[in-house]
Design a protein around this motif. Structure first.
Motif, PDB file in Angstrom:
ATOM      1  N   GLY A   1       0.794  -1.295   0.000  1.00 31.49           N
ATOM      2  CA  GLY A   1      -0.079  -0.026  -0.090  1.00 31.49           C
ATOM      3  C   GLY A   1       0.877   1.323  -0.071  1.00 31.49           C
ATOM      4  N   THR A   2       2.056   1.388  -0.655  1.00 32.34           N
ATOM      5  CA  THR A   2       2.933   2.346  -0.334  1.00 32.34           C
ATOM      6  C   THR A   2       2.688   3.190  -1.802  1.00 32.34           C
ATOM      7  OG1 THR A   2       5.248   3.156   0.106  1.00 32.34           O
ATOM      8  CG2 THR A   2       4.865   1.348  -1.513  1.00 32.34           C
ATOM      9  N   CYS A   3       3.019   4.393  -1.733  1.00 35.77           N
ATOM     10  CA  CYS A   3       2.900   5.423  -2.985  1.00 35.77           C
ATOM     11  C   CYS A   3       2.008   5.502  -3.928  1.00 35.77           C
ATOM     12  CB  CYS A   3       4.372   5.012  -3.421  1.00 35.77           C
ATOM     13  SG  CYS A   3       6.024   5.450  -2.697  1.00 35.77           S
TER      14      CYS A   3
ATOM     15  N   GLU B   1       1.902   2.460  -6.612  1.00 36.78           N
ATOM     16  CA  GLU B   1       2.892   1.490  -6.006  1.00 36.78           C
ATOM     17  C   GLU B   1       3.801   0.749  -7.071  1.00 36.78           C
ATOM     18  OE1 GLU B   1       2.741  -1.182  -2.402  1.00 36.78           O
ATOM     19  OE2 GLU B   1       1.223  -2.145  -3.887  1.00 36.78           O
ATOM     20  N   THR B   2       3.265   0.231  -8.278  1.00 35.71           N
ATOM     21  CA  THR B   2       3.986  -0.283  -9.201  1.00 35.71           C
ATOM     22  C   THR B   2       4.961   0.749  -9.919  1.00 35.71           C
ATOM     23  OG1 THR B   2       2.327  -1.920  -9.753  1.00 35.71           O
ATOM     24  CG2 THR B   2       3.571  -1.525 -11.645  1.00 35.71           C
TER      25      THR B   2
ATOM     26  N   MET C   1       7.484  -8.329  -8.840  1.00 40.05           N
ATOM     27  CA  MET C   1       6.767  -7.727  -7.884  1.00 40.05           C
ATOM     28  C   MET C   1       5.165  -8.179  -8.024  1.00 40.05           C
ATOM     29  SD  MET C   1       5.523  -3.928  -9.203  1.00 40.05           S
ATOM     30  CE  MET C   1       4.468  -4.007  -7.811  1.00 40.05           C
ATOM     31  N   VAL C   2       4.464  -8.124  -6.470  1.00 38.77           N
ATOM     32  CA  VAL C   2       3.305  -8.666  -6.613  1.00 38.77           C
ATOM     33  C   VAL C   2       2.710  -7.313  -6.141  1.00 38.77           C
ATOM     34  CG1 VAL C   2       1.469  -9.816  -5.359  1.00 38.77           C
ATOM     35  CG2 VAL C   2       3.625 -10.955  -5.918  1.00 38.77           C
TER      36      VAL C   2
ATOM     37  N   LEU D   1       2.443  -1.243 -17.519  1.00 39.45           N
ATOM     38  CA  LEU D   1       3.526  -0.435 -16.844  1.00 39.45           C
ATOM     39  C   LEU D   1       4.816  -1.468 -16.696  1.00 39.45           C
ATOM     40  CD1 LEU D   1       1.962   1.529 -13.933  1.00 39.45           C
ATOM     41  CD2 LEU D   1       3.022   2.485 -15.824  1.00 39.45           C
ATOM     42  N   ALA D   2       4.652  -2.579 -16.249  1.00 42.53           N
ATOM     43  CA  ALA D   2       5.689  -3.571 -15.536  1.00 42.53           C
ATOM     44  C   ALA D   2       6.068  -4.668 -16.514  1.00 42.53           C
ATOM     45  CB  ALA D   2       5.528  -3.921 -14.094  1.00 42.53           C
TER      46      ALA D   2
END
Length: 340
Positions: free
Chosen positions: A66-68, A82-83, A105-106, A127-128
Motif C-alpha cells: 500500500g505504498t506510494c 505502487e507499481t 513484484m506482486v 507498466l511493468a
C-alpha cells in the motif's frame, strides 16, 4: 508504542553471528519497501544493507504494502502508484549496483471489482510487463475486540474469502497466468481452504504461516492455536495449487515480544521458539511447495536478516541439497515464474 529502538541497527547488531553456508543461493520472495514505515525508512539502500550482509542473496520479490499510491484519479487506478514506485526502485538498484536485484513484484487491486478487474490488471502489466507477477488482496480480518492490541490489524471483511465475486476474481488471476498471494490469521484457515478449493486453477501463495496471533485475546495461547493450526494446515496441503511462505513469525502481533526486548534473538533462540511451526509446514507441504521469506522490514522490528537466514540454514542442515535449493530459491523461482 515506540516500535524502533533509538539506534535500531545497533540494537540488532548486539547479536552477531557468522554466516552459515555463505554460498547457498537465496531468492527472498517477500519484502516491502516504504519511504515511511511507521516513522522509519526502508527503501533499496536499507534493503541492500540487509541482503548484502553476508548471505548469498541473488534476487528478491517485492510484496505489495500500500505504498506510494496515486493521490488522484479513479480509485481502482491508485495502486498503480505502487507499481511505478517499485519499478523506479528496481531501476535504482541496477543503476547504482546496490546488490541483489528485485526480480519481480506482486501488486494490489480489489479482486471484488469485476467491472474494472481486467482493466486494472492490464494497466499494471502495461507498466511493468513480466516483472508484474500477481496480486495480493489480503484476507486478514482482525477481531473487533483485538484490533487495538495489534500493530497491523487486518481490515478485510470477515467473509471475504467466501464472497462469490472475490472467488471469481481469484479465478480470473489464474486464467490470466497470474498468482494470488494473501495473509490472514490462524482462525481464518477454514475459509482459506474453501477459497483454494473454489479456485483450483489459480496458483495461490499463503504468507506468514497464516499469522498465528499472540496478542489481545490470543496472548499466551500458542499451544492451543498450534494444535488446531496443525490439522488445518494438513487439510490445506491437499490443495495442490497452494504454496507456503515460511517466515513472518517475528512480527509483534505474533506475540513473541522480541521487539520490546533488551536484545534481539539469536538464530538458536528463533528456532527454539518457532521451529515447530516450520517443521510441521514442511512435513505437510514439502520443500517444493515452500519458500523461506524474510518479511522485511516488518520482521526487522525483532531480528536481523543474518539471524533469520542462519536459522533457516540450521533448520535445514539435514536436508538434501535439492531440498535446500528449493526452499531458499527454487520454489520462489518456479512459483513466481522468475527468469534464470
Amino acid at each position: 508504542m515506540d516500535l524502533f529502538h533509538e539506534d535500531h541497527p545497533a540494537w540488532l547488531a548486539q547479536v552477531s553471528e557468522d554466516i552459515i553456508d555463505p554460498d547457498q543461493p537465496i531468492i527472498d520472495p517477500h519484502h516491502h519497501l516504504w519511504p515511511d514505515m511507521m516513522g522509519d525508512i526502508y527503501n533499496v539502500d536499507e534493503l541492500a544493507v540487509d541482503t548484502g550482509a553476508g548471505h548469498n542473496v541473488i534476487g528478491t520479490m517485492f510484496m505489495e504494502c500500500g505504498t506510494c499510491y496515486r493521490e488522484d484519479g479513479p480509485e481502482h487506478e491508485k495502486s498503480l502508484g505502487e507499481t511505478e514506485y517499485v519499478l523506479a526502485q528496481a531501476a535504482r538498484i541496477r543503476e547504482l549496483n546496490l546488490g541483489a536485484p528485485i526480480l519481480g513484484m506482486v501488486g494490489h487491486i480489489d479482486l471484488r471489482e469485476s467491472a474494472t478487474l481486467d482493466e486494472s490488471l492490464d494497466k499494471h502489466i502495461d507498466l511493468a510487463g513480466d516483472f508484474f507477477k500477481g496480486i495480493r488482496h489480503a484476507g486478514a480480518s482482525a477481531p473487533a475486540g483485538d484490533a487495538e492490541s495489534m500493530l497491523i490489524p487486518g481490515p478485510a471483511p470477515a467473509d471475504l474469502y467466501r464472497l462469490g465475486e472475490f472467488q471469481a476474481g481469484v479465478r480470473r488471476l489464474g486464467e490470466r497466468g497470474l498468482s494470488y498471494d494473501t495473509w490472514h490469521y490462524h482462525f481464518q484457515l477454514p475459509d482459506y481452504i474453501a477459497l483454494a478449493k473454489a479456485c483450483p486453477d489459480t496458483t495461490m501463495i499463503l504468507d506468514h504461516f497464516s499469522t498465528p496471533l499472540g496478542v489481545g485475546s490470543f496472548e499466551g495461547k500458542h499451544d492451543e492455536i498450534f494444535a488446531a493450526w496443525k490439522d488445518h494446515m494438513r487439510e490445506l496441503s491437499e490443495c495442490e495449487n497452494v504454496s507456503l511462505k515460511l517466515g513472518g513469525l517475528a512480527m509483534p502481533d505474533n506475540g513473541f515480544g522480541w521487539h520490546l526486548a533488551e536484545r534481539p534473538p539469536s538464530s538458536d533462540e528463533l528456532l527454539e521458539a518457532h521451529g515447530r511451526w516450520y517443521r510441521h509446514a514442511l512435513e505437510c507441504f514439502g520443500a517444493d511447495r515452500c519458500m523461506f521469506e524474510s518479511n522485511f522490514p516488518v520482521d526487522r522490528l525483532s531480528l536481523s536478516y543474518t539471524v533469520y537466514y542462519n536459522a533457516m540454514k540450521k533448520l535445514t542442515a539435514g536436508f538434501s541439497s535439492s531440498e535446500k535449493d528449493a526452499l531458499f530459491a527454487g520454489t520462489a523461482r518456479r512459483v513466481y515464474r522468475l527468469a534464470d
